[in-house]
Design a protein around this motif. Structure first.
Motif, PDB file in Angstrom:
ATOM      1  N   LEU A 269       0.868  -1.179   0.000  1.00 39.33           N
ATOM      2  CA  LEU A 269       0.000   0.000   0.000  1.00 39.33           C
ATOM      3  C   LEU A 269       0.900   1.222   0.000  1.00 39.33           C
ATOM      4  O   LEU A 269       1.641   1.461   0.952  1.00 39.33           O
ATOM      5  CB  LEU A 269      -0.901   0.002   1.242  1.00 39.33           C
ATOM      6  N   LEU A 270       0.853   1.983  -1.085  1.00 35.58           N
ATOM      7  CA  LEU A 270       1.723   3.143  -1.244  1.00 35.58           C
ATOM      8  C   LEU A 270       0.957   4.416  -0.901  1.00 35.58           C
ATOM      9  O   LEU A 270      -0.062   4.723  -1.510  1.00 35.58           O
ATOM     10  CB  LEU A 270       2.250   3.215  -2.680  1.00 35.58           C
ATOM     11  N   THR A 271       1.466   5.146   0.092  1.00 32.73           N
ATOM     12  CA  THR A 271       0.836   6.398   0.517  1.00 32.73           C
ATOM     13  C   THR A 271       1.923   7.461   0.671  1.00 32.73           C
ATOM     14  O   THR A 271       3.100   7.206   0.459  1.00 32.73           O
ATOM     15  CB  THR A 271       0.102   6.226   1.862  1.00 32.73           C
ATOM     16  N   GLY A 272       1.511   8.659   1.083  1.00 31.67           N
ATOM     17  CA  GLY A 272       2.472   9.713   1.379  1.00 31.67           C
ATOM     18  C   GLY A 272       2.351  10.901   0.442  1.00 31.67           C
ATOM     19  O   GLY A 272       1.595  10.886  -0.534  1.00 31.67           O
ATOM     20  N   ASP A 273       3.136  11.958   0.743  1.00 30.40           N
ATOM     21  CA  ASP A 273       3.031  13.198  -0.029  1.00 30.40           C
ATOM     22  C   ASP A 273       4.159  13.355  -1.060  1.00 30.40           C
ATOM     23  O   ASP A 273       4.337  14.430  -1.620  1.00 30.40           O
ATOM     24  CB  ASP A 273       2.981  14.413   0.905  1.00 30.40           C
ATOM     25  N   PHE A 274       4.917  12.288  -1.300  1.00 30.62           N
ATOM     26  CA  PHE A 274       5.947  12.348  -2.338  1.00 30.62           C
ATOM     27  C   PHE A 274       5.270  12.643  -3.677  1.00 30.62           C
ATOM     28  O   PHE A 274       4.355  11.923  -4.090  1.00 30.62           O
ATOM     29  CB  PHE A 274       6.709  11.024  -2.402  1.00 30.62           C
ATOM     30  N   PRO A 275       5.691  13.693  -4.397  1.00 28.40           N
ATOM     31  CA  PRO A 275       4.915  14.165  -5.547  1.00 28.40           C
ATOM     32  C   PRO A 275       5.097  13.354  -6.819  1.00 28.40           C
ATOM     33  O   PRO A 275       4.347  13.536  -7.768  1.00 28.40           O
ATOM     34  CB  PRO A 275       5.440  15.586  -5.744  1.00 28.40           C
ATOM     35  N   ASN A 276       6.063  12.463  -6.866  1.00 26.97           N
ATOM     36  CA  ASN A 276       6.341  11.712  -8.099  1.00 26.97           C
ATOM     37  C   ASN A 276       6.172  10.219  -7.842  1.00 26.97           C
ATOM     38  O   ASN A 276       7.106   9.425  -8.002  1.00 26.97           O
ATOM     39  CB  ASN A 276       7.749  12.019  -8.605  1.00 26.97           C
ATOM     40  N   ARG A 277       4.956   9.831  -7.467  1.00 25.81           N
ATOM     41  CA  ARG A 277       4.712   8.445  -7.088  1.00 25.81           C
ATOM     42  C   ARG A 277       4.889   7.477  -8.260  1.00 25.81           C
ATOM     43  O   ARG A 277       5.143   6.293  -8.053  1.00 25.81           O
ATOM     44  CB  ARG A 277       3.316   8.310  -6.477  1.00 25.81           C
ATOM     45  N   ALA A 278       4.747   7.971  -9.494  1.00 26.42           N
ATOM     46  CA  ALA A 278       4.933   7.089 -10.656  1.00 26.42           C
ATOM     47  C   ALA A 278       6.345   6.528 -10.686  1.00 26.42           C
ATOM     48  O   ALA A 278       6.556   5.358 -11.071  1.00 26.42           O
ATOM     49  CB  ALA A 278       4.629   7.852 -11.942  1.00 26.42           C
ATOM     50  N   ILE A 279       7.332   7.334 -10.279  1.00 23.02           N
ATOM     51  CA  ILE A 279       8.714   6.856 -10.229  1.00 23.02           C
ATOM     52  C   ILE A 279       8.849   5.752  -9.186  1.00 23.02           C
ATOM     53  O   ILE A 279       9.505   4.728  -9.413  1.00 23.02           O
ATOM     54  CB  ILE A 279       9.673   8.014  -9.905  1.00 23.02           C
ATOM     55  N   ILE A 280       8.213   5.944  -8.028  1.00 24.08           N
ATOM     56  CA  ILE A 280       8.269   4.934  -6.971  1.00 24.08           C
ATOM     57  C   ILE A 280       7.609   3.639  -7.446  1.00 24.08           C
ATOM     58  O   ILE A 280       8.160   2.550  -7.283  1.00 24.08           O
ATOM     59  CB  ILE A 280       7.583   5.448  -5.696  1.00 24.08           C
ATOM     60  N   GLU A 281       6.427   3.748  -8.042  1.00 23.43           N
ATOM     61  CA  GLU A 281       5.714   2.565  -8.506  1.00 23.43           C
ATOM     62  C   GLU A 281       6.534   1.805  -9.544  1.00 23.43           C
ATOM     63  O   GLU A 281       6.592   0.565  -9.520  1.00 23.43           O
ATOM     64  CB  GLU A 281       4.363   2.971  -9.101  1.00 23.43           C
ATOM     65  N   GLN A 282       7.162   2.515 -10.455  1.00 20.61           N
ATOM     66  CA  GLN A 282       7.975   1.869 -11.477  1.00 20.61           C
ATOM     67  C   GLN A 282       9.120   1.075 -10.854  1.00 20.61           C
ATOM     68  O   GLN A 282       9.369  -0.082 -11.221  1.00 20.61           O
ATOM     69  CB  GLN A 282       8.522   2.916 -12.444  1.00 20.61           C
ATOM     70  N   GLN A 283       9.788   1.687  -9.882  1.00 23.36           N
ATOM     71  CA  GLN A 283      10.918   1.011  -9.241  1.00 23.36           C
ATOM     72  C   GLN A 283      10.454  -0.170  -8.391  1.00 23.36           C
ATOM     73  O   GLN A 283      11.105  -1.221  -8.351  1.00 23.36           O
ATOM     74  CB  GLN A 283      11.691   2.010  -8.386  1.00 23.36           C
ATOM     75  N   LEU A 284       9.333  -0.029  -7.697  1.00 21.92           N
ATOM     76  CA  LEU A 284       8.799  -1.132  -6.906  1.00 21.92           C
ATOM     77  C   LEU A 284       8.410  -2.302  -7.803  1.00 21.92           C
ATOM     78  O   LEU A 284       8.666  -3.468  -7.473  1.00 21.92           O
ATOM     79  CB  LEU A 284       7.587  -0.672  -6.085  1.00 21.92           C
ATOM     80  N   ASN A 285       7.798  -2.004  -8.940  1.00 26.56           N
ATOM     81  CA  ASN A 285       7.391  -3.055  -9.870  1.00 26.56           C
ATOM     82  C   ASN A 285       8.599  -3.774 -10.461  1.00 26.56           C
ATOM     83  O   ASN A 285       8.559  -4.987 -10.704  1.00 26.56           O
ATOM     84  CB  ASN A 285       6.528  -2.468 -10.997  1.00 26.56           C
ATOM     85  N   GLN A 286       9.666  -3.050 -10.704  1.00 34.61           N
ATOM     86  CA  GLN A 286      10.872  -3.661 -11.249  1.00 34.61           C
ATOM     87  C   GLN A 286      11.580  -4.551 -10.231  1.00 34.61           C
ATOM     88  O   GLN A 286      12.160  -5.571 -10.591  1.00 34.61           O
ATOM     89  CB  GLN A 286      11.836  -2.574 -11.740  1.00 34.61           C
TER      90      GLN A 286
END
Length: 320
Positions: A269-286
């Motif tokens: 479950l990804l939450t928080g105020d980090f403004p570039n969550r797409a970058i986080i999701e991409q790295q987590l998926n990889q």
């Protein structure tokens, strides 16, 4: 269930932000008001108030503008100093007696990393002679400056809560949650990151990480009035990638040390105020083969307000 009481204010202070949420009546659809102020300098650093003059000035203006004088206040405490652990206490004790028992045994069978804590606990399991509880402790010396500040500006501190407990209430309220899930909540903000695993709706293990380079990297854009990443040392993608290793270690530690290889994380479950969550999701998926969930808040509330919304759900125990 009654969510928020009338004339109740919910506030979250971050390093350079005052974030608030209010609504009237018993329904979130009534007079919803939320927003944030992004300040020109740090007000919080590593969980401590470092610019009380600026913070008090901006809060005073907000209280006057919103007509919040003498309202009850609930707020989120900084994650930096939260201690969470399972303990055993005698079965026959009431909640008040249980708290007294914990304080009495703090120098013996129950050890905490600080003295004079604020304590709360929830029953996990009843036994024949002892009950298993989840104990939450917070150093009073870190909480008192916040209480004092809010009282000085005319608010009445009512509840101080932990971000990941409030966020999980929101998650349960707005999502279908299976009892056997091992959910890793990654609460990724601009200045810190908190990882917490929930199983059977109980927080099992948590770790907080403070980003020491973040105060210099996030700078306010005078045109957009938003914080932007302006580091000369890391690109934003490189910075995110650097955090994948501690996340991987956390996942392995939970599987092998906490669960003894009898269970493992199967949801993120990804939450928080980090403004570039797409970058986080991409790295987590990889890096990890895990489905990623997101909070869905009512009335199109931005995800940054998930913990404040969860404060209004505090009448529901997190494990019910």
């Amino acid at each position: 269930m009654q969510l928020l009481k009338k004339e109740h204010v919910f506030i979250l202070l971050t390093e350079r932000t005052i974030r608030y949420l209010t609504w009237s009546g018993h329904n979130v659809d009534q007079d919803l008001d939320y927003g944030e102020l992004i300040l020109d300098a740090l007000i919080i650093e590593d969980g401590r108030i470092v610019n009380s003059v600026l913070l008090k000035s901006m809060l005073n203006k907000l209280v006057e503008q919103k007509n919040w004088k003498r309202r009850h206040l609930s707020f989120i405490v900084p994650d930096n100093f939260v201690t969470m652990r399972q303990e055993l206490i005698p079965k026959q004790l009431t909640k008040e007696e249980g708290t007294a028992y914990i304080k009495l045994h703090m120098e013996g069978s129950i050890r905490l990393p600080f003295k004079d804590p604020y304590l709360d606990y929830h029953l996990l399991e009843e036994g024949e002679k002892e009950n298993k509880i989840m104990l939450f402790a917070y150093p009073s010396e870190r909480l008192k400056p916040f209480d004092q500040l809010f009282e000085e500006i005319g608010l009445q501190p009512y509840v101080a809560d932990i971000s990941y407990l409030s966020l999980y209430r929101t998650y349960k309220k707005t999502n279908s949650v299976m009892n056997d899930e091992h959910v890793l909540m990654i609460h990724w903000n601009k200045y810190d990151l908190t990882m917490t695993v929930f199983h059977q709706h109980i927080p099992m293990f948590s770790r907080h990480m403070h980003f020491s380079q973040a105060p210099q990297a996030w700078q306010k854009n005078e045109e957009s009035k938003q914080l932007e990443w302006l580091s000369n040392l890391f690109t934003l993608a490189d910075f995110v990638e650097e955090q994948m290793l501690p996340i991987e270690r956390f996942i392995d530690f939970y599987r092998y040390s906490i669960m003894n290889d009898q269970g493992q994380i199967n949801q993120v479950l990804l939450t928080g105020d980090f403004p570039n969550r797409a970058i986080i999701e991409q790295q987590l998926n990889q890096r990890f083969d895990l489905p990623i969930k997101k909070l869905t808040l009512p009335n199109d509330l931005p995800i940054e307000y998930g913990s404040l919304y969860g404060l209004g759900l505090r009448g529901e125990r997190f494990d019910q």
